[in-house]
Design a protein around this motif. Structure first.
Motif, PDB file in Angstrom:
ATOM      1  N   THR A   1      -8.780 -55.887  14.457  1.00  0.00           N
ATOM      2  CA  THR A   1      -8.931 -56.521  13.145  1.00  0.00           C
ATOM      3  C   THR A   1      -8.900 -58.033  13.334  1.00  0.00           C
ATOM      4  O   THR A   1      -8.521 -58.531  14.408  1.00  0.00           O
ATOM      5  CB  THR A   1      -7.794 -56.108  12.201  1.00  0.00           C
ATOM      6  OG1 THR A   1      -6.541 -56.618  12.714  1.00  0.00           O
ATOM      7  CG2 THR A   1      -7.704 -54.582  12.077  1.00  0.00           C
ATOM      8  N   LYS A   2      -9.286 -58.745  12.307  1.00  0.00           N
ATOM      9  CA  LYS A   2      -9.264 -60.201  12.385  1.00  0.00           C
ATOM     10  C   LYS A   2      -7.840 -60.693  12.612  1.00  0.00           C
ATOM     11  O   LYS A   2      -7.594 -61.610  13.409  1.00  0.00           O
ATOM     12  CB  LYS A   2      -9.823 -60.805  11.093  1.00  0.00           C
ATOM     13  CG  LYS A   2      -9.891 -62.331  11.112  1.00  0.00           C
ATOM     14  CD  LYS A   2     -10.505 -62.879   9.836  1.00  0.00           C
ATOM     15  CE  LYS A   2     -10.565 -64.399   9.882  1.00  0.00           C
ATOM     16  NZ  LYS A   2     -11.164 -64.967   8.649  1.00  0.00           N
ATOM     17  N   LYS A   3      -6.878 -60.051  11.947  1.00  0.00           N
ATOM     18  CA  LYS A   3      -5.480 -60.447  12.085  1.00  0.00           C
ATOM     19  C   LYS A   3      -4.964 -60.187  13.492  1.00  0.00           C
ATOM     20  O   LYS A   3      -4.267 -61.035  14.078  1.00  0.00           O
ATOM     21  CB  LYS A   3      -4.626 -59.685  11.064  1.00  0.00           C
ATOM     22  CG  LYS A   3      -3.156 -60.095  11.075  1.00  0.00           C
ATOM     23  CD  LYS A   3      -2.375 -59.363   9.997  1.00  0.00           C
ATOM     24  CE  LYS A   3      -0.912 -59.785  10.010  1.00  0.00           C
ATOM     25  NZ  LYS A   3      -0.129 -59.076   8.945  1.00  0.00           N
ATOM     26  N   SER A   4      -5.309 -59.019  14.064  1.00  0.00           N
ATOM     27  CA  SER A   4      -4.822 -58.695  15.408  1.00  0.00           C
ATOM     28  C   SER A   4      -5.435 -59.625  16.453  1.00  0.00           C
ATOM     29  O   SER A   4      -4.782 -59.987  17.434  1.00  0.00           O
ATOM     30  CB  SER A   4      -5.124 -57.232  15.742  1.00  0.00           C
ATOM     31  OG  SER A   4      -6.527 -57.001  15.835  1.00  0.00           O
ATOM     32  N   SER A   5      -6.696 -60.020  16.251  1.00  0.00           N
ATOM     33  CA  SER A   5      -7.351 -60.948  17.183  1.00  0.00           C
ATOM     34  C   SER A   5      -6.686 -62.320  17.139  1.00  0.00           C
ATOM     35  O   SER A   5      -6.443 -62.947  18.171  1.00  0.00           O
ATOM     36  CB  SER A   5      -8.840 -61.085  16.852  1.00  0.00           C
ATOM     37  OG  SER A   5      -9.524 -59.883  17.078  1.00  0.00           O
TER      38      SER A   5
ATOM     39  N   GLN B   1     -13.415 -50.406  16.168  1.00  0.00           N
ATOM     40  CA  GLN B   1     -12.671 -49.617  17.147  1.00  0.00           C
ATOM     41  C   GLN B   1     -13.361 -49.718  18.513  1.00  0.00           C
ATOM     42  O   GLN B   1     -14.577 -49.558  18.619  1.00  0.00           O
ATOM     43  CB  GLN B   1     -12.581 -48.158  16.712  1.00  0.00           C
ATOM     44  CG  GLN B   1     -11.567 -47.344  17.505  1.00  0.00           C
ATOM     45  CD  GLN B   1     -11.355 -45.965  16.908  1.00  0.00           C
ATOM     46  OE1 GLN B   1     -12.271 -45.153  16.886  1.00  0.00           O
ATOM     47  NE2 GLN B   1     -10.153 -45.705  16.419  1.00  0.00           N
TER      48      GLN B   1
ATOM     49  N   PRO C   1     -14.433 -56.990  14.069  1.00  0.00           N
ATOM     50  CA  PRO C   1     -13.495 -55.915  13.729  1.00  0.00           C
ATOM     51  C   PRO C   1     -14.124 -54.543  13.949  1.00  0.00           C
ATOM     52  O   PRO C   1     -15.313 -54.334  13.708  1.00  0.00           O
ATOM     53  CB  PRO C   1     -13.210 -56.165  12.246  1.00  0.00           C
ATOM     54  CG  PRO C   1     -13.443 -57.635  12.055  1.00  0.00           C
ATOM     55  CD  PRO C   1     -14.609 -57.954  12.966  1.00  0.00           C
TER      56      PRO C   1
ATOM     57  N   ASN D   1      -7.999 -50.394  17.753  1.00  0.00           N
ATOM     58  CA  ASN D   1      -8.582 -50.865  16.508  1.00  0.00           C
ATOM     59  C   ASN D   1      -8.392 -52.376  16.403  1.00  0.00           C
ATOM     60  O   ASN D   1      -7.260 -52.866  16.345  1.00  0.00           O
ATOM     61  CB  ASN D   1      -7.925 -50.163  15.315  1.00  0.00           C
ATOM     62  CG  ASN D   1      -8.636 -50.474  14.019  1.00  0.00           C
ATOM     63  OD1 ASN D   1      -9.866 -50.496  13.959  1.00  0.00           O
ATOM     64  ND2 ASN D   1      -7.868 -50.724  12.955  1.00  0.00           N
TER      65      ASN D   1
END
Length: 303
Positions: A251-255, A236, A234, A249
């Motif tokens: 994040t774990k969720k976006s990945s 930028q 996580p 940016n």
């Protein structure tokens, strides 16, 4: 580390492509069972004739030409055996490569574009070494380069070097499949076709064109991706594309969402290809190019 797995630069030079000739020569050969297996609807057939490559030795059948009886094996076994040969014109293939701007990226080893270009170089050298005719259509950035006749390996390598330039990712690219309405594929019949691309989507008209291509040819679709891109820590990051440099940016969720979206779209693509009989294989960037080439060898796309 394997010198092909992680080259010094994504922008490949003559030395990089010269090295591929050695690997192409030592790929080995496909197993016989795979080399002359046939799928339903495939037009290619085993032909018998002098001056051709022998495929196999099998018990004599009433339709066999007596000129091709192997009398030594017949005398040794007590049973008549016939040699089967492959037509030389079977060994013609098309290489269709289409790189999107997103292919000029990777988290480790090499750019996805680099791996595709290495594989294209291996295919070119292998075809040259086996005396096979190789036609190609190469699409990258805003360019499409096509070759309709057998030419020197280095003529093709010149185009591959151009395709390796990192500046190509700054171009908008072609949203259609690069070989759509291509002159190279217009009259393709009874050929091995190798498609190298990172693209996963196309419209219904292009699907129809692919279906027509697969109807008369053996099509092998190779896709390469980088699973590590879904495992970035996580934070930028700066990413550059045709629109410029942007900050993203992660994040774990976006990945996790990006990974899910990729494989869902990939599954849809696989289904579309399977419906029209196109063989699809997905490789991670950690797979060296000679390993992918051996897969194509085992599938009969190379010899």
């Amino acid at each position: 580390m394997n010198p092909l797995l992680s080259p010094a630069s994504p922008e490949l030079n003559d030395s990089d492509f010269a090295l591929l000739a050695h690997y192409a020569k030592h790929l080995g050969r496909a197993s016989k069972a795979t080399r002359f297996s046939m799928k339903s609807g495939e037009k290619r057939s085993k032909q018998k004739g002098h001056g051709m490559e022998m495929l196999e030795l099998r018990p004599y059948q009433t339709s066999d030409d007596l000129r091709h009886v192997d009398w030594r094996v017949t005398a040794r076994t007590g049973h008549t055996h016939t040699r089967l040969y492959a037509q030389e014109n079977d060994h013609q293939r098309l290489l269709l490569m289409d790189l999107s701007p997103a292919a000029y990226f990777s988290t480790r080893y090499a750019f996805i574009s680099t791996r595709f270009l290495q594989l294209a170089g291996l295919i070119a050298w292998r075809s040259e070494q086996q005396g096979d005719k190789l036609l190609y259509s190469l699409s990258f950035a805003d360019k499409t380069v096509e070759n309709f006749n057998k030419s020197s390996v280095w003529a093709m390598i010149k185009q591959l070097k151009s395709a390796s330039q990192v500046s190509n990712r700054n171009q908008p690219g072609n949203h259609q499949l690069g070989w759509y309405k291509s002159k190279v594929t217009a009259k393709a019949h009874n050929k091995d076709i190798i498609i190298l691309t990172d693209k996963q989507d196309w419209d219904s008209e292009q699907q129809t064109a692919l279906q027509q291509l697969a109807k008369h040819n053996q099509v092998h679709w190779v896709q390469i991706f980088d699973h590590h891109s879904f495992e970035l820590p996580p934070g930028q990051y700066q990413f550059a594309d045709s629109s410029g440099t942007v900050s993203v940016n992660i994040t774990k969720k976006s990945s996790e969402q990006a990974k899910q979206d990729f494989f869902e779209q990939n599954a849809i693509m696989r289904q579309r290809l399977a419906k029209i009989g196109i063989r699809h294989q997905l490789f991670d960037i950690s797979k060296p190019p000679e390993g992918i080439a051996r897969y194509l060898l085992d599938q009969g796309a190379l010899r």
